[in-house]
Scaffold this motif. Structure first.
Motif, PDB file in Angstrom:
ATOM      1  N   ARG A  41       0.833  -1.205   0.000  1.00 27.71           N
ATOM      2  CA  ARG A  41       0.000   0.000   0.000  1.00 27.71           C
ATOM      3  C   ARG A  41       0.870   1.259   0.000  1.00 27.71           C
ATOM      4  O   ARG A  41       0.597   2.215  -0.728  1.00 27.71           O
ATOM      5  N   VAL A  42       1.903   1.250   0.817  1.00 24.41           N
ATOM      6  CA  VAL A  42       2.815   2.398   0.876  1.00 24.41           C
ATOM      7  C   VAL A  42       3.478   2.614  -0.489  1.00 24.41           C
ATOM      8  O   VAL A  42       3.581   3.745  -0.977  1.00 24.41           O
ATOM      9  N   LEU A  43       3.889   1.542  -1.120  1.00 26.78           N
ATOM     10  CA  LEU A  43       4.518   1.638  -2.446  1.00 26.78           C
ATOM     11  C   LEU A  43       3.559   2.251  -3.469  1.00 26.78           C
ATOM     12  O   LEU A  43       3.955   3.109  -4.262  1.00 26.78           O
ATOM     13  N   GLU A  44       2.310   1.798  -3.423  1.00 23.44           N
ATOM     14  CA  GLU A  44       1.320   2.327  -4.368  1.00 23.44           C
ATOM     15  C   GLU A  44       1.087   3.824  -4.157  1.00 23.44           C
ATOM     16  O   GLU A  44       1.006   4.590  -5.114  1.00 23.44           O
ATOM     17  N   ILE A  45       1.005   4.209  -2.900  1.00 19.69           N
ATOM     18  CA  ILE A  45       0.800   5.632  -2.590  1.00 19.69           C
ATOM     19  C   ILE A  45       2.031   6.439  -3.017  1.00 19.69           C
ATOM     20  O   ILE A  45       1.910   7.503  -3.628  1.00 19.69           O
ATOM     21  N   ALA A  46       3.212   5.905  -2.723  1.00 22.62           N
ATOM     22  CA  ALA A  46       4.455   6.591  -3.091  1.00 22.62           C
ATOM     23  C   ALA A  46       4.525   6.768  -4.607  1.00 22.62           C
ATOM     24  O   ALA A  46       4.899   7.833  -5.110  1.00 22.62           O
ATOM     25  N   GLU A  47       4.155   5.725  -5.321  1.00 21.98           N
ATOM     26  CA  GLU A  47       4.181   5.778  -6.779  1.00 21.98           C
ATOM     27  C   GLU A  47       3.245   6.884  -7.286  1.00 21.98           C
ATOM     28  O   GLU A  47       3.617   7.668  -8.171  1.00 21.98           O
ATOM     29  N   ALA A  48       2.055   6.954  -6.718  1.00 22.38           N
ATOM     30  CA  ALA A  48       1.087   7.969  -7.145  1.00 22.38           C
ATOM     31  C   ALA A  48       1.597   9.374  -6.822  1.00 22.38           C
ATOM     32  O   ALA A  48       1.474  10.301  -7.632  1.00 22.38           O
ATOM     33  N   LEU A  49       2.216   9.533  -5.652  1.00 18.12           N
ATOM     34  CA  LEU A  49       2.726  10.858  -5.256  1.00 18.12           C
ATOM     35  C   LEU A  49       3.822  11.324  -6.216  1.00 18.12           C
ATOM     36  O   LEU A  49       3.832  12.476  -6.653  1.00 18.12           O
ATOM     37  N   ILE A  50       4.749  10.429  -6.538  1.00 13.48           N
ATOM     38  CA  ILE A  50       5.844  10.787  -7.449  1.00 13.48           C
ATOM     39  C   ILE A  50       5.283  11.078  -8.846  1.00 13.48           C
ATOM     40  O   ILE A  50       5.705  12.015  -9.520  1.00 13.48           O
ATOM     41  N   SER A  51       4.311  10.284  -9.239  1.00 14.26           N
ATOM     42  CA  SER A  51       3.698  10.470 -10.550  1.00 14.26           C
ATOM     43  C   SER A  51       3.002  11.838 -10.651  1.00 14.26           C
ATOM     44  O   SER A  51       2.980  12.455 -11.706  1.00 14.26           O
ATOM     45  N   GLU A  52       2.482  12.296  -9.524  1.00 13.77           N
ATOM     46  CA  GLU A  52       1.787  13.603  -9.521  1.00 13.77           C
ATOM     47  C   GLU A  52       2.754  14.782  -9.459  1.00 13.77           C
ATOM     48  O   GLU A  52       2.518  15.805 -10.089  1.00 13.77           O
ATOM     49  N   GLY A  53       3.820  14.632  -8.684  1.00 17.35           N
ATOM     50  CA  GLY A  53       4.644  15.833  -8.477  1.00 17.35           C
ATOM     51  C   GLY A  53       6.141  15.578  -8.359  1.00 17.35           C
ATOM     52  O   GLY A  53       6.866  16.400  -7.796  1.00 17.35           O
ATOM     53  N   GLY A  54       6.595  14.444  -8.871  1.00 19.34           N
ATOM     54  CA  GLY A  54       8.026  14.168  -8.812  1.00 19.34           C
ATOM     55  C   GLY A  54       8.503  13.827  -7.408  1.00 19.34           C
ATOM     56  O   GLY A  54       7.700  13.695  -6.475  1.00 19.34           O
ATOM     57  N   ALA A  55       9.835  13.691  -7.268  1.00 18.48           N
ATOM     58  CA  ALA A  55      10.424  13.262  -6.005  1.00 18.48           C
ATOM     59  C   ALA A  55      10.117  14.236  -4.865  1.00 18.48           C
ATOM     60  O   ALA A  55       9.977  13.832  -3.712  1.00 18.48           O
ATOM     61  N   ALA A  56       9.981  15.525  -5.208  1.00 19.04           N
ATOM     62  CA  ALA A  56       9.710  16.535  -4.171  1.00 19.04           C
ATOM     63  C   ALA A  56       8.357  16.299  -3.510  1.00 19.04           C
ATOM     64  O   ALA A  56       8.098  16.765  -2.398  1.00 19.04           O
ATOM     65  N   ASN A  57       7.493  15.560  -4.194  1.00 11.65           N
ATOM     66  CA  ASN A  57       6.142  15.303  -3.688  1.00 11.65           C
ATOM     67  C   ASN A  57       6.077  14.061  -2.806  1.00 11.65           C
ATOM     68  O   ASN A  57       5.029  13.752  -2.244  1.00 11.65           O
ATOM     69  N   LEU A  58       7.191  13.357  -2.698  1.00 13.98           N
ATOM     70  CA  LEU A  58       7.236  12.130  -1.886  1.00 13.98           C
ATOM     71  C   LEU A  58       7.526  12.505  -0.439  1.00 13.98           C
ATOM     72  O   LEU A  58       8.680  12.695  -0.059  1.00 13.98           O
ATOM     73  N   PHE A  94      10.779   0.752   5.239  1.00  7.40           N
ATOM     74  CA  PHE A  94      11.639   1.032   4.079  1.00  7.40           C
ATOM     75  C   PHE A  94      13.003   1.630   4.426  1.00  7.40           C
ATOM     76  O   PHE A  94      13.834   1.805   3.536  1.00  7.40           O
ATOM     77  N   GLY A  95      13.221   1.997   5.671  1.00 12.98           N
ATOM     78  CA  GLY A  95      14.497   2.615   6.024  1.00 12.98           C
ATOM     79  C   GLY A  95      14.405   4.123   5.901  1.00 12.98           C
ATOM     80  O   GLY A  95      14.348   4.831   6.888  1.00 12.98           O
ATOM     81  N   ASP A  96      14.374   4.623   4.671  1.00 17.72           N
ATOM     82  CA  ASP A  96      14.171   6.059   4.471  1.00 17.72           C
ATOM     83  C   ASP A  96      13.486   6.293   3.120  1.00 17.72           C
ATOM     84  O   ASP A  96      13.222   5.343   2.385  1.00 17.72           O
ATOM     85  N   LEU A  97      13.212   7.546   2.824  1.00 16.20           N
ATOM     86  CA  LEU A  97      12.448   7.853   1.605  1.00 16.20           C
ATOM     87  C   LEU A  97      13.228   7.525   0.329  1.00 16.20           C
ATOM     88  O   LEU A  97      12.634   7.200  -0.697  1.00 16.20           O
ATOM     89  N   ASP A  98      14.570   7.592   0.399  1.00 15.26           N
ATOM     90  CA  ASP A  98      15.364   7.224  -0.781  1.00 15.26           C
ATOM     91  C   ASP A  98      15.171   5.743  -1.121  1.00 15.26           C
ATOM     92  O   ASP A  98      15.072   5.375  -2.292  1.00 15.26           O
ATOM     93  N   GLN A  99      15.149   4.893  -0.072  1.00  8.85           N
ATOM     94  CA  GLN A  99      14.937   3.454  -0.313  1.00  8.85           C
ATOM     95  C   GLN A  99      13.558   3.246  -0.954  1.00  8.85           C
ATOM     96  O   GLN A  99      13.395   2.436  -1.866  1.00  8.85           O
ATOM     97  N   LEU A 100      12.585   3.988  -0.442  1.00  8.96           N
ATOM     98  CA  LEU A 100      11.225   3.872  -0.964  1.00  8.96           C
ATOM     99  C   LEU A 100      11.174   4.324  -2.423  1.00  8.96           C
ATOM    100  O   LEU A 100      10.591   3.646  -3.277  1.00  8.96           O
ATOM    101  N   HIS A 101      11.836   5.466  -2.697  1.00 11.06           N
ATOM    102  CA  HIS A 101      11.867   5.951  -4.082  1.00 11.06           C
ATOM    103  C   HIS A 101      12.551   4.919  -4.987  1.00 11.06           C
ATOM    104  O   HIS A 101      12.102   4.645  -6.101  1.00 11.06           O
ATOM    105  N   GLY A 102      13.618   4.337  -4.488  1.00 11.93           N
ATOM    106  CA  GLY A 102      14.323   3.310  -5.254  1.00 11.93           C
ATOM    107  C   GLY A 102      13.407   2.137  -5.591  1.00 11.93           C
ATOM    108  O   GLY A 102      13.433   1.614  -6.711  1.00 11.93           O
ATOM    109  N   GLN A 103      12.580   1.759  -4.656  1.00  9.25           N
ATOM    110  CA  GLN A 103      11.670   0.627  -4.907  1.00  9.25           C
ATOM    111  C   GLN A 103      10.573   1.000  -5.902  1.00  9.25           C
ATOM    112  O   GLN A 103      10.159   0.173  -6.717  1.00  9.25           O
ATOM    113  N   VAL A 104      10.116   2.256  -5.832  1.00 11.61           N
ATOM    114  CA  VAL A 104       9.143   2.725  -6.829  1.00 11.61           C
ATOM    115  C   VAL A 104       9.794   2.675  -8.217  1.00 11.61           C
ATOM    116  O   VAL A 104       9.188   2.230  -9.189  1.00 11.61           O
ATOM    117  N   ASN A 105      11.053   3.108  -8.275  1.00 11.59           N
ATOM    118  CA  ASN A 105      11.769   3.086  -9.563  1.00 11.59           C
ATOM    119  C   ASN A 105      11.902   1.663 -10.115  1.00 11.59           C
ATOM    120  O   ASN A 105      11.786   1.450 -11.318  1.00 11.59           O
TER     121      ASN A 105
END
Lengths: 203, 203
Positions: B11-28, B48-59
């Protein structure tokens, strides 16, 4: 003695350039500039409109410098009497690669920057800076009489080579494994330019 | 019924993906995710450790989807009985172009993302995702027996074509003037692939 408007603008631009170079677009903050330039925050907005306009102007300076680096690379080839198109294109690719390596944060910020954020007249000036870069490549191709490219194909070829080298340079950044395996940035640029030039229809 | 750890991660991954899709990394932002997922901010860091790890997983999910799009494009060509290498490469380039156009903010964020921010084991998983993309192109080239590329040259050619098309696609975004002048993204891809294939030494 007080600085005049042009002198303050120049100073703001220099500070903005240094800030972006240090930490990318996120590091371009009106407060930091104001503090370093010893002016009020409001003066920055009076001079540049907003931070996007300021970033756009920093980018135009970068593009000018890149064009200069390309011109220097070609001048050096001319001085050495190098007329081979492949070697001349390599020297341009090398100038681009060095430039990106020298300005990693500023260049990433430029690539992420949307020129449409700028005022319309500035957008045109911005695009014309990009055109200057294509023209350097087009001039190298035009001087090679064996290629026989008409004006339309010359422009398309210049853009294609520029975009391709750009993709290789920006994609390859930081992938050390590739360099070890012999498919790093220079291997790719060499293969691209060599194969592409061979494939041009000289009919 | 409470969700288990995997379900919350998903669920967190899906939300993170939607946030980045809406406004880029700054929106995460951890706070936005926590609110939407109805969990504590601390849970995100636990998972996830931190937001970079989460962004990496979205990528990584994005890269998986891009690989899927490439596989679908090739499957369609196979179904139609298209064996021409040029057309097969066009279909891969088209899949990439559509993908970038469909995910502009997420893709820009992926390109700006530094994989070294991730934990070391994740970095390897990330690079292997990228390798999968090259392998799709390499497979197309390997099937063309007229090309006679050895393994090293196959890999280098696949990377070079991938990087070049990548440069054309990302450089051309938003430059409408080029499309009108006949040197837009598709004109460049066509010229690149056609000329490059012609230039490959079939000795």
């Amino acid at each position: 003695m007080a600085l005049d408007r042009d002198e303050i603008s120049e100073r703001v631009l220099e500070i903005a350039e240094a800030l972006i170079s240090e930490g990318g677009a996120a590091n371009l903050k009106a407060r930091s500039i104001a503090k370093q330039a010893e002016i009020a925050v409001g003066s920055i907005y009076n001079l540049f409109g907003d931070l996007d306009q300021l970033h756009g102007q920093v980018n135009m300076r970068l593009l000018d410098r890149l064009a200069d680096a390309g011109a220097v690379a070609i001048a050096e080839q001319n001085k050495k009497g190098v007329t081979d198109t492949r070697l001349r294109l390599f020297s341009l690719a090398g100038a681009y690669l060095s430039f990106v390596q020298k300005h990693p944060a500023s260049w990433a910020a430029l690539l992420a920057f949307n020129p449409r954020k700028m005022a319309v007249d500035r957008q045109l000036a911005y695009e014309s800076r990009l055109d200057t870069l294509f023209e350097i490549i087009a001039a190298v191709l035009a001087e090679d009489k064996t290629l026989k490219l008409d004006e339309q194909l010359l422009r398309l070829t210049a853009r294609t080579l520029w975009s391709s080298v750009h993709g290789i340079v920006t994609n390859g950044a930081g992938r050390r494994q590739q360099e070890r395996q012999g498919d790093g940035v220079w291997d790719q640029i060499d293969l691209l330019v060599t194969t592409f030039l061979k494939g041009i229809d000289r009919g």
